[in-house]
Scaffold this motif. Sequence first.
Motif, PDB file in Angstrom:
ATOM      1  N   LYS A 265       0.834  -1.216   0.000  1.00  0.00           N
ATOM      2  CA  LYS A 265       0.000   0.000   0.000  1.00  0.00           C
ATOM      3  C   LYS A 265       0.860   1.254   0.000  1.00  0.00           C
ATOM      4  N   ASP A 266       1.886   1.281   0.850  1.00  0.00           N
ATOM      5  CA  ASP A 266       2.761   2.458   0.940  1.00  0.00           C
ATOM      6  C   ASP A 266       3.501   2.682  -0.375  1.00  0.00           C
ATOM      7  N   SER A 267       3.900   1.597  -1.011  1.00  0.00           N
ATOM      8  CA  SER A 267       4.659   1.714  -2.254  1.00  0.00           C
ATOM      9  C   SER A 267       3.832   2.335  -3.369  1.00  0.00           C
ATOM     10  N   ILE A 268       2.611   1.847  -3.551  1.00  0.00           N
ATOM     11  CA  ILE A 268       1.806   2.369  -4.658  1.00  0.00           C
ATOM     12  C   ILE A 268       1.319   3.787  -4.360  1.00  0.00           C
ATOM     13  N   MET A 269       1.081   4.114  -3.102  1.00  0.00           N
ATOM     14  CA  MET A 269       0.685   5.472  -2.759  1.00  0.00           C
ATOM     15  C   MET A 269       1.840   6.452  -2.967  1.00  0.00           C
ATOM     16  N   LYS A 270       3.044   6.012  -2.691  1.00  0.00           N
ATOM     17  CA  LYS A 270       4.214   6.857  -2.922  1.00  0.00           C
ATOM     18  C   LYS A 270       4.367   7.148  -4.415  1.00  0.00           C
ATOM     19  N   ASP A 271       4.144   6.122  -5.237  1.00  0.00           N
ATOM     20  CA  ASP A 271       4.211   6.318  -6.685  1.00  0.00           C
ATOM     21  C   ASP A 271       3.151   7.325  -7.146  1.00  0.00           C
ATOM     22  N   TYR A 272       1.962   7.189  -6.608  1.00  0.00           N
ATOM     23  CA  TYR A 272       0.878   8.093  -6.991  1.00  0.00           C
ATOM     24  C   TYR A 272       1.166   9.532  -6.567  1.00  0.00           C
ATOM     25  N   GLU A 273       1.648   9.711  -5.363  1.00  0.00           N
ATOM     26  CA  GLU A 273       1.910  11.071  -4.867  1.00  0.00           C
ATOM     27  C   GLU A 273       3.010  11.764  -5.668  1.00  0.00           C
ATOM     28  N   GLY A 274       4.059  11.002  -6.040  1.00  0.00           N
ATOM     29  CA  GLY A 274       5.101  11.588  -6.876  1.00  0.00           C
ATOM     30  C   GLY A 274       4.580  11.965  -8.254  1.00  0.00           C
ATOM     31  N   TRP A 275       3.733  11.104  -8.818  1.00  0.00           N
ATOM     32  CA  TRP A 275       3.129  11.382 -10.122  1.00  0.00           C
ATOM     33  C   TRP A 275       2.226  12.610 -10.050  1.00  0.00           C
ATOM     34  N   LYS A 276       1.405  12.697  -9.033  1.00  0.00           N
ATOM     35  CA  LYS A 276       0.469  13.820  -8.886  1.00  0.00           C
ATOM     36  C   LYS A 276       1.201  15.141  -8.633  1.00  0.00           C
ATOM     37  N   ALA A 277       2.300  15.086  -7.892  1.00  0.00           N
ATOM     38  CA  ALA A 277       3.041  16.312  -7.576  1.00  0.00           C
ATOM     39  C   ALA A 277       3.529  16.992  -8.852  1.00  0.00           C
ATOM     40  N   TYR A 278       3.973  16.216  -9.816  1.00  0.00           N
ATOM     41  CA  TYR A 278       4.417  16.810 -11.076  1.00  0.00           C
ATOM     42  C   TYR A 278       3.230  17.446 -11.800  1.00  0.00           C
ATOM     43  N   GLY A 279       2.093  16.756 -11.819  1.00  0.00           N
ATOM     44  CA  GLY A 279       0.913  17.311 -12.478  1.00  0.00           C
ATOM     45  C   GLY A 279       0.449  18.605 -11.835  1.00  0.00           C
ATOM     46  N   ASP A 280       0.496  18.684 -10.510  1.00  0.00           N
ATOM     47  CA  ASP A 280       0.092  19.911  -9.816  1.00  0.00           C
ATOM     48  C   ASP A 280       1.009  21.085 -10.176  1.00  0.00           C
ATOM     49  N   LYS A 281       2.267  20.794 -10.385  1.00  0.00           N
ATOM     50  CA  LYS A 281       3.225  21.853 -10.708  1.00  0.00           C
ATOM     51  C   LYS A 281       3.133  22.284 -12.168  1.00  0.00           C
ATOM     52  N   GLN A 282       2.746  21.355 -13.027  1.00  0.00           N
ATOM     53  CA  GLN A 282       2.824  21.593 -14.461  1.00  0.00           C
ATOM     54  C   GLN A 282       1.497  21.970 -15.095  1.00  0.00           C
ATOM     55  N   HIS A 283       0.379  21.754 -14.413  1.00  0.00           N
ATOM     56  CA  HIS A 283      -0.921  21.827 -15.084  1.00  0.00           C
ATOM     57  C   HIS A 283      -1.226  23.204 -15.677  1.00  0.00           C
ATOM     58  N   GLU A 284      -0.676  24.265 -15.090  1.00  0.00           N
ATOM     59  CA  GLU A 284      -0.955  25.613 -15.613  1.00  0.00           C
ATOM     60  C   GLU A 284      -0.348  25.834 -16.994  1.00  0.00           C
ATOM     61  N   GLN A 285       0.642  25.056 -17.354  1.00  0.00           N
ATOM     62  CA  GLN A 285       1.300  25.220 -18.651  1.00  0.00           C
ATOM     63  C   GLN A 285       0.690  24.326 -19.726  1.00  0.00           C
ATOM     64  N   TRP A 286      -0.308  23.529 -19.364  1.00  0.00           N
ATOM     65  CA  TRP A 286      -0.925  22.628 -20.327  1.00  0.00           C
ATOM     66  C   TRP A 286      -2.098  23.313 -21.028  1.00  0.00           C
ATOM     67  N   PRO A 287      -2.377  22.886 -22.247  1.00  0.00           N
ATOM     68  CA  PRO A 287      -3.616  23.353 -22.901  1.00  0.00           C
ATOM     69  C   PRO A 287      -4.836  22.914 -22.097  1.00  0.00           C
ATOM     70  N   ALA A 288      -5.912  23.616 -22.250  1.00  0.00           N
ATOM     71  CA  ALA A 288      -7.111  23.372 -21.438  1.00  0.00           C
ATOM     72  C   ALA A 288      -7.618  21.931 -21.591  1.00  0.00           C
ATOM     73  N   LYS A 289      -7.637  21.407 -22.809  1.00  0.00           N
ATOM     74  CA  LYS A 289      -8.139  20.040 -23.017  1.00  0.00           C
ATOM     75  C   LYS A 289      -7.258  19.012 -22.313  1.00  0.00           C
ATOM     76  N   GLN A 290      -5.951  19.214 -22.404  1.00  0.00           N
ATOM     77  CA  GLN A 290      -5.045  18.264 -21.747  1.00  0.00           C
ATOM     78  C   GLN A 290      -5.187  18.340 -20.236  1.00  0.00           C
ATOM     79  N   GLU A 291      -5.291  19.555 -19.700  1.00  0.00           N
ATOM     80  CA  GLU A 291      -5.433  19.689 -18.254  1.00  0.00           C
ATOM     81  C   GLU A 291      -6.722  19.023 -17.763  1.00  0.00           C
ATOM     82  N   LYS A 292      -7.807  19.195 -18.499  1.00  0.00           N
ATOM     83  CA  LYS A 292      -9.081  18.592 -18.105  1.00  0.00           C
ATOM     84  C   LYS A 292      -8.993  17.065 -18.141  1.00  0.00           C
ATOM     85  N   ALA A 293      -8.349  16.520 -19.184  1.00  0.00           N
ATOM     86  CA  ALA A 293      -8.218  15.078 -19.312  1.00  0.00           C
ATOM     87  C   ALA A 293      -7.343  14.505 -18.190  1.00  0.00           C
TER      88      ALA A 293
END
Length: 339
Positions: A265-293
């Motif tokens: 459980k800890d391993s897969i949650m760690k993977d998810y949190e690292g993946w999400k952290a990049y998306g939170d930092k980058q989402h403002e630079q994405w086109p609207a359709k990509q950000e929504k998807a």
Amino acid sequence: MKEQKPITVLINGKATAFKEVQKEKESPTKEIAAAVYTEETTGWEIIDSEGSGKILDFKKVVSTVPRPSALRKKWSKRRMVLMDRNRNTSLFSKKFITAVIAAILTGCTFGGIILMLFTGETASTQSETAAAQQASASSKAQAPATIPSISMDFHAAQNGLFSTKKKAEEISKDMKDQGYAASVYKQGANYSVLIGLGNKKEEARALADVYKFKGVEVWPKQLDASYTDLKIPHKMDEPFIVNGKILLQNVITLSQVPTLSKKAKDSIMKDYEGWKAYGDKQHEQWPAKQEKAVRNYEKDISRALTRLTANRPGEVDWPLQQAVLDSFVSYTKLLEVLK
């Protein structure tokens, strides 16, 4: 001629017999001496020479070679140093380390001077060059890029394949109302109602057997959900997209494991949190359709992880299977946006 007297001589421990010939007017020999020259100044001393027929033993005597006063003093100092047991002869003594550091500093200084003379470059110039290279690498990372391929081969339990989206959605809703899992997935010109998903054929077959036992119509099907030439606004977005696929595959496999260990459980949650952290930092630079998807997929995979890491019933967790199907559909829609 008088009688010959035998004499045995021992030289370096080896006995050799000799006979002495004496004439009438010659007196008997009283002493025997020998001299041997070596690289050292040496002499030989007779231990016993009295009486005929006795073994003579020679003892080596080493004498000091006279040296000029200056050489004698130098040799004396050298012997004193060699006999000093407290002398520090370590390879990493203070004097040795100091000498090495001094040599390095001298070499660097001299090298810098030579570089300045022949190229006109200074340390600051090199720093500016390094900074420019780093900026260039950063700009390349932020430049638009193409993902050659995202390959996904899944095995599904399918309830039906329909030519219209409306019919497929009606069947999907009916399955959900019965408490099962179902999602509509577009396959070419048709629409499939998926009711189970696995990375391997055995995983999909296990879910299909459960449906058959409950009297639900089901057909195993292999899904090729591969995409090519995906356009991304930034080169660094590629690991984010690829890791999103890996996260989905792991969730699919673990969704059929009755009980997960804390480590899993800890391993897969760690993977998810690292993946999400990049998306939170980058989402403002994405086109609207990509950000929504991305946000839609993030919501579905987060819901699947919440069910996955919670205490689940021993039988099939249908809400978890629903979240898995929804995550698959939302991820493929993200890839469709990038085409």
